[in-house]
Design a protein around this motif. Structure first.
Motif, short mmCIF file in Angstrom:
data_model
loop_
_atom_site.label_atom_id
_atom_site.label_comp_id
_atom_site.label_asym_id
_atom_site.label_seq_id
_atom_site.Cartn_x
_atom_site.Cartn_y
_atom_site.Cartn_z
N SER A 3 -5.54 4.59 -4.80
CA SER A 3 -6.66 5.03 -3.96
C SER A 3 -7.06 6.47 -4.27
CB SER A 3 -6.29 4.91 -2.48
OG SER A 3 -6.07 3.57 -2.13
N ARG A 32 -6.61 3.96 -11.96
CA ARG A 32 -7.65 2.93 -11.82
C ARG A 32 -8.36 2.65 -13.13
NH1 ARG A 32 -8.97 6.24 -7.36
NH2 ARG A 32 -10.79 6.99 -8.53
N CYS A 69 0.42 0.64 -11.30
CA CYS A 69 1.14 1.88 -11.02
C CYS A 69 2.63 1.64 -10.81
CB CYS A 69 0.53 2.61 -9.83
SG CYS A 69 0.67 1.74 -8.26
N SER A 114 -1.49 7.33 -5.05
CA SER A 114 -1.62 5.88 -5.18
C SER A 114 -2.91 5.61 -5.94
CB SER A 114 -1.66 5.21 -3.80
OG SER A 114 -2.93 5.41 -3.19
N SER A 161 1.13 -7.63 -4.87
CA SER A 161 -0.25 -7.17 -4.71
C SER A 161 -1.15 -8.35 -4.40
CB SER A 161 -0.73 -6.46 -5.98
OG SER A 161 -1.98 -5.84 -5.77
N TRP A 169 -3.02 -1.65 -8.26
CA TRP A 169 -1.78 -1.46 -7.51
C TRP A 169 -0.58 -2.01 -8.28
CZ3 TRP A 169 -1.12 1.47 -3.26
CH2 TRP A 169 -2.27 1.91 -2.63
N GLY A 195 0.78 -1.22 0.00
CA GLY A 195 0.00 0.00 0.00
C GLY A 195 0.81 1.28 0.00
#
Length: 863
Positions: free
Chosen positions: A667, A673, A559, A665, A536, A556, A517
Motif C-alpha cells: 500500500s 507494486r 513482498c 507494505s 492473499s 501482497w 494485510g
C-alpha cells in the motif's frame, strides 16, 4: 428524530484552471486524474489516477448499536434516469428515487424515504465515507479533512486548490469523524426517535469540469440474459480434460522435497514446482469412493499438490483428527485419521503431493492443564498468540506434532514424516504476534496471566538491548515492539523446529503465514522456516488496478519473497461471488511463473464433503466453473513453464528504519507494486543486533535497490510489461495478455477490443471474459495438432443460491495462424465427452473459429 432528507451535495471541486483554459495535453492529463462511478448499491466511488480515494456505504444501527441490515440497489438505466431503491426492514424504512446526469460532471439523486411507523432510540443511520488520505496517487499533497461550519458537512483539500466536499442542506442529525479518525466520516441522516411519514430529498454529486463520470462494472456488463445462461456447464465429479500426464506417479517417486536456496527440488535433483489447492474441513472426511474419484479429477485438472487444512478445527468441523469426546485435546481420533490416511493414499496414487498443517483450529480444553486457560477460552480456546508466551501451550502443540507425524498410514505403511509424498509442513496457521494477536497481551485486554508474562519479558528484552522500556510494549505501533515480537516468535519457532528435526522431519517447514494485510515487519520471524508461506485474496477489478498507486492481491504475495527462501502461497483466491473471479487463475499462474514462486494453492478445492452440491459455496471451488474452467490452462502455464521466468532480478534491501519504523507494505511502496509484474523481486532483511539469528541474504546477480517507493513503470505508459515480453496488463482497459509459444490468452474487458498475440487474433463480443489457447502436444501453437481452448465469463448460482451454477456463454471469433494442417473444432461437454466436430475453413494457414458459446472448453485437432 432529526432527519436530513432535503439535500445532500457532494462536490469534487477544482479551483485551478478550467478545462477550457487548459492546453490539449493538460486536458487529457486532467481527465485521467479524477473519476466517479455510480455503484449498484446506490453509492458513489471516486478514484484518483486509477486508485480509489473516496468510497461510501450505507450504515444503520438501532438501539444500543444493534446493526441493522440495509439493502440498496440500482435498476436499469432509462431516459428519465437510473432508478434505485432501498430498505431497512428493522426500521420499516423504504427508499426510492432516480439518479440523473444533467451535466457531464454531475449526478443528481432524488430520494423518497418512507417510514411506515415510528421507531424509538435509533443510534443512527446514513452514509459512512472512507477517505484514503494517504493514497499514493496524491503524493502527500492532501491536507486533513475538515468539518464545515454549522454541521453542514465536511471538506477534504486534496491538492493545489482541489477538494472533495460533502455538503448537506439542511444539516443532518450529525456529521463526525468516527472516534477522531479523519479517514472515516459518518453522516447520520437519522438519530434518536423516528416518526412515521415521507421525506423527500436531493443529493447532487458534482465533479470538476475536467473529471470523468465512468460506468461501473455492473453497467459495463449490461443486463444478464437469463435465458442464455448455461446450467451445469461443469460437473462436480468429472473433468472435461485430462492433464494427469503432467504428474509423476506415485507422488514421492523422486524422493523428499527440500529447499535449495530459493527453490524447491527433489532429493534426486529434479526441480519441484507445484500447482495446488486446499482440501479442508468436511471434505477431508468424505466418503472413500468420492475421495478416490476426486483425486483422479484433481490430477486431470492439472493439480499436483493439496494442502490438508482445518483437520483440527474443533469448533465447527465434525469429525476432527482430535478426539472431541475427551476433556483434553491430546488424543487422535482413530476413525478420522483413517479418512486422512485414505485421502493421502489416493492423492499419492495420482501423483498429487500433500502439505500438512500442524495447527489450525485446535481448541484446548480444561483437561489440558494450561495456566491462564480462562484467557484462552475467551478466544475460542485456540491459543493463537498465547502460544508464544505460554510454555504449556507450546508443549501441547509439540505433542500433537509427535502423534500426527509419527502416525503410520494404514494404506501406505509409512508414517507421515517418512512419506516423501508429504512435501511440506506448516507449524501454525495465521498465528502471529507481530501484527494480529500481539494486542491480546496488553493490560486492557483482560488477560492478566499472559499480560504479566508479556510485561516481564518485554521489559527484560528492552533492558538487555538498550531499547526504550516505555515503548517496547506498544504492540500496535511501529518501532521497538516489532523487534521484540519477532524475537518471541523466533523463540517459539526455534523450539518447534528443533522438535520436528528430532522427530526426523525431512521436508520444508513454514512457521506461520504472511497474511491479513500485515506490514513487512512480520517477515523476520518467518525466515526461521525453510520456506516462506503467504496468503492473499483478490477483489473485483484486480486487472484494472493502477500499480503506480494501488496494490492488488499479487503485490501482497510478491513482498513475501524473501531472498534465498522458497515461497509457497497456501491460500489464494478471488472468491465467489466476486463477479470477475474467472480472470484470476491465468493471472495468478502467469505471475507465479514469472517470479519463480514455488507452490500456489487455491483456497479451497473443497471445504464441503465430496458429493453433489445443492447450493453455492464460496469456500469450495471444485464445482465453480468460473475458476475451475481456467485451471487446466493455468496449470500448463505454471507447471510446464509456458511463461518464462523474468530475465532480470531486483533485490530490495531494506534498512532497519524501513522495516521496523514504518508500516511498509504494498500500500505504501511503488517499488513493490510496479516490479512484481515486470521482473523478479526479492526482499532483503537488515541485520538487526537484537535479532542475531536473522540472516541478511542477497540474491545472486540481482540489481540491489534501497528505495522502497520508486515507480519502475516507464512514464506515460498505462500498462505493465514483463521483461520477457510475454505478459502485459493494461490497467486502463483492464486487460491481461499472455503471449508465449505454447499458451496465448486474453482476459478482462476484452469485448469489442481488437487484440492479438503471435498466433491468435481475438474478436470477442462478451464484455468481460477469459480466453486461453493451450498446446496439448507440447508444440508451439502455430504447429500444434491438439489445442485446448478454455473460456469463462460470469457464473452465478440459480435462484435462492441453489444449484446449478449458471454460466454466461463466451461469444466471439478467434483467428489462428497455424501450419498444422486442416483443423476441426469439438466442444467438450460437462460430462467429459466430446461434442460433434466441425471442420474449420481457412486459407493461407489462417483459420477462423466462431465459438458456439455452448461450453467452457473446446478442442482443436488437426486431421
Amino acid at each position: 428524530m432529526k432527519v436530513l432528507w432535503s439535500a445532500l451535495i457532494l462536490s469534487l471541486s477544482w479551483c485551478g484552471a478550467s478545462c477550457a483554459q487548459q492546453k490539449p495535453s493538460e486536458k487529457a492529463f486532467a481527465r485521467s486524474e479524477w473519476k466517479m462511478s455510480l455503484l449498484p448499491d446506490a453509492t458513489v466511488s471516486i478514484s484518483h489516477r486509477g486508485a480509489p480515494v473516496v468510497e461510501a456505504k450505507w450504515i444503520f444501527w438501532g438501539a444500543g448499536w444493534k446493526w441493522l441490515g440495509a439493502d440498496f440497489s440500482t435498476g436499469a438505466k432509462a431516459a428519465a434516469g437510473t432508478a434505485y431503491a432501498g430498505a431497512v426492514p428493522d426500521l420499516k424504512l423504504k427508499f426510492s428515487g432516480t439518479v440523473t446526469n444533467p451535466q457531464p460532471n454531475v449526478l443528481q439523486f432524488r430520494y423518497l424515504m418512507d417510514a411506515a411507523e415510528g421507531v424509538q432510540n435509533i443510534t443512527g443511520g446514513g452514509l459512512e465515507w472512507s477517505l484514503k488520505t494517504d493514497a499514493p496517487s496524491l503524493r502527500g499533497q492532501s491536507s486533513e479533512p475538515q468539518m464545515l461550519p454549522d454541521n453542514a458537512g465536511w471538506t477534504w483539500p486534496v491538492a493545489n486548490g482541489q477538494a472533495v466536499t460533502v455538503k448537506f442542506e439542511p444539516p443532518p442529525a450529525s456529521v463526525y469523524f468516527e472516534r477522531g479518525n479523519k479517514n472515516q466520516i459518518r453522516a447520520m441522516f437519522a438519530a434518536g426517535n423516528l416518526t412515521a411519514g415521507r421525506r423527500e430529498g436531493l443529493m447532487t454529486v458534482q465533479l470538476p469540469a475536467c473529471a470523468q463520470l465512468q460506468k461501473s462494472p455492473s453497467e459495463r456488463y449490461g443486463a444478464t440474459d437469463m435465458a442464455s445462461l448455461i446450467p451445469d456447464a461443469m460437473r462436480w465429479d468429472v473433468a472435461p480434460v485430462d492433464l494427469s500426464f503432467l504428474n509423476h506417479k506415485p507422488a514421492g517417486r523422486h524422493g523428499f522435497v527440500k529447499a535449495q536456496g530459493d527453490r524447491l527440488v527433489f532429493a534426486d535433483g529434479t526441480p519441484a514446482r507445484f500447482w495446488g489447492g486446499n482440501i479442508a474441513a468436511y471434505a477431508l472426511f468424505s466418503d472413500k469412493d468420492a475421495i478416490q474419484q476426486q483425486a483422479k479429477r484433481m490430477a486431470q485438472l492439472g493439480y499436483n499438490l493439496m494442502r490438508l487444512h482445518h483437520h483440527d478445527s474443533m469448533a465447527w468441523v465434525e469429525p476432527t483428527v482430535i478426539d472431541k469426546k475427551r476433556d483434553d485435546s491430546q488424543q487422535l481420533d482413530a476413525a478420522a485419521m483413517d479418512k486422512i490416511d485414505w485421502l493421502i493414499k489416493c492423492l499419492k496414487d495420482e501423483g498429487i503431493y500433500v502439505w500438512l498443517d500442524l495447527h489450525v483450529g485446535r481448541q484446548f480444553k480444561s483437561g489440558d492443564a494450561i495456566p491462564g486457560f480462562a484467557e484462552l477460552q475467551k478466544q475460542n480456546g485456540e491459543g493463537k498468540g498465547f502460544n508464544y508466551f505460554n510454555p504449556r501451550v507450546r508443549d501441547l502443540m509439540n505433542d500433537f506434532a509427535t502423534k500426527y507425524l509419527n502416525h503410520v498410514n494404514a494404506y501406505t505403511g509409512l508414517a507421515y514424516k517418512a512419506d516423501p509424498a508429504v512435501m511440506g509442513l506448516l507449524l501454525t496457521n495465521e498465528n502471529d504476534v507481530t501484527h494480529h494477536f500481539g494486542n491480546l497481551m496488553l493490560g486492557d485486554k483482560g488477560n492478566p496471566h499472559h499480560n504479566a508474562l508479556f510485561h516481564q519479558q518485554s521489559q527484560a528484552f528492552a533492558a538487555q538491548h538498550g531499547l526504550p522500556q516505555e515503548t517496547i510494549g506498544r504492540t500496535w505501533e511501529a518501532g521497538p515492539s516489532k523487534i521484540f515480537l519477532n524475537h518471541k516468535e523466533h523463540e517459539w519457532n526455534a523450539n518447534a523446529l528443533a522438535h520436528l528435526k528430532q522427530l526426523g522431519v525431512q521436508v520444508p517447514v513454514a512457521t506461520t503465514n504472511f497474511w491479513g494485510g500485515e506490514a513487512l515487519w512480520s517477515l523476520p520471524a518467518l525466515t526461521d522456516g525453510s520456506i516462506i508461506d503467504a496468503h492473499s485474496y483478490g477483489e473485483n477489478e484486480a486487472l484494472s488496478k493502477n500499480p503506480r498507486y494501488d496494490a492488488n492481491f499479487i503485490s501482497w504475495i510478491g513482498c513475501a519473497q524473501v531472498a534465498n527462501k522458497p515461497l509457497a502461497i497456501t491460500e489464494w483466491n478471488v472468491e465467489y461471488p466476486t463477479t470477475d473471479r474467472f480472470t484470476a487463475p491465468l493471472y495468478m499462474a502467469s505471475i507465479s511463473a514469472l517470479q519463480g514462486w514455488d507452490a500456489p494453492m487455491i483456497y479451497n478445492y473443497s471445504q464441503r464433503p465430496f458429493s453433489a452440491p445443492d447450493r453455492e459455496d464460496k469456500w469450495s471451488t471444485f464445482f465453480d466453473p468460473a475458476l475451475q474452467a481456467m485451471m487446466p490452462a493455468a496449470a500448463l502455464i505454471f507447471r510446464r513453464g509456458d511463461v518464462r521466468e523474468a530475465q532480470s532480478t531486483y533485490h530490495l534491501q531494506l534498512s532497519r528504519e524501513a522495516l521496523y519504523l514504518s508500516q511498509l507494505s504494498p500500500s505504501h511502496s511503488a517499488t513493490l507494486r510496479t516490479l512484481v509484474e515486470q521482473s523478479r523481486l526479492t526482499i532483503g532483511l537488515p541485520q538487526t543486533s537484537e535479532l542475531p539469528w536473522l540472516q541478511s541474504g542477497t540474491t545472486a546477480g540481482a540489481k540491489v535497490l534501497s528505495d522502497v517507493d520508486k515507480d519502475f513503470i516507464p512514464a506515460n505508459r498505462n500498462y505493465v510489461l514483463s521483461d520477457t515480453g510475454e505478459l502485459s496488463r493494461d490497467w486502463e482497459r483492464g486487460i491481461h495478455k499472455i503471449d508465449t509459444p505454447k499458451t496465448q490468452s486474453v482476459s478482462g474487458w476484452i469485448g469489442g477490443e481488437t487484440l492479438a498475440t503471435k498466433d491468435v487474433s481475438f474478436g470477442m463480443t462478451t464484455p468481460k471474459a477469459a480466453v486461453a489457447l493451450s498446446s496439448l502436444d507440447n508444440l508451439p501453437l502455430g504447429q500444434s495438432k491438439q489445442i485446448l481452448i478454455s473460456v469463462a465469463a460470469r457464473v452465478q448460482a440459480s435462484a435462492g443460491a441453489k444449484m446449478p451454477y449458471l454460466s454466461e456463454p463466451v461469444a466471439g471469433t478467434l483467428t489462428l495462424r497455424s501450419n498444422a494442417g486442416k483443423l476441426q473444432l469439438s466442444p467438450l461437454k460437462s460430462d467429459g465427452t466430446q461434442g460433434q466436430a466441425v471442420a474449420l475453413s481457412g486459407n493461407n494457414q489462417s483459420y477462423r473459429i466462431t465459438l458456439p458459446g455452448t461450453s467452457h472448453w473446446y478442442l482443436l485437432r488437426a486431421d
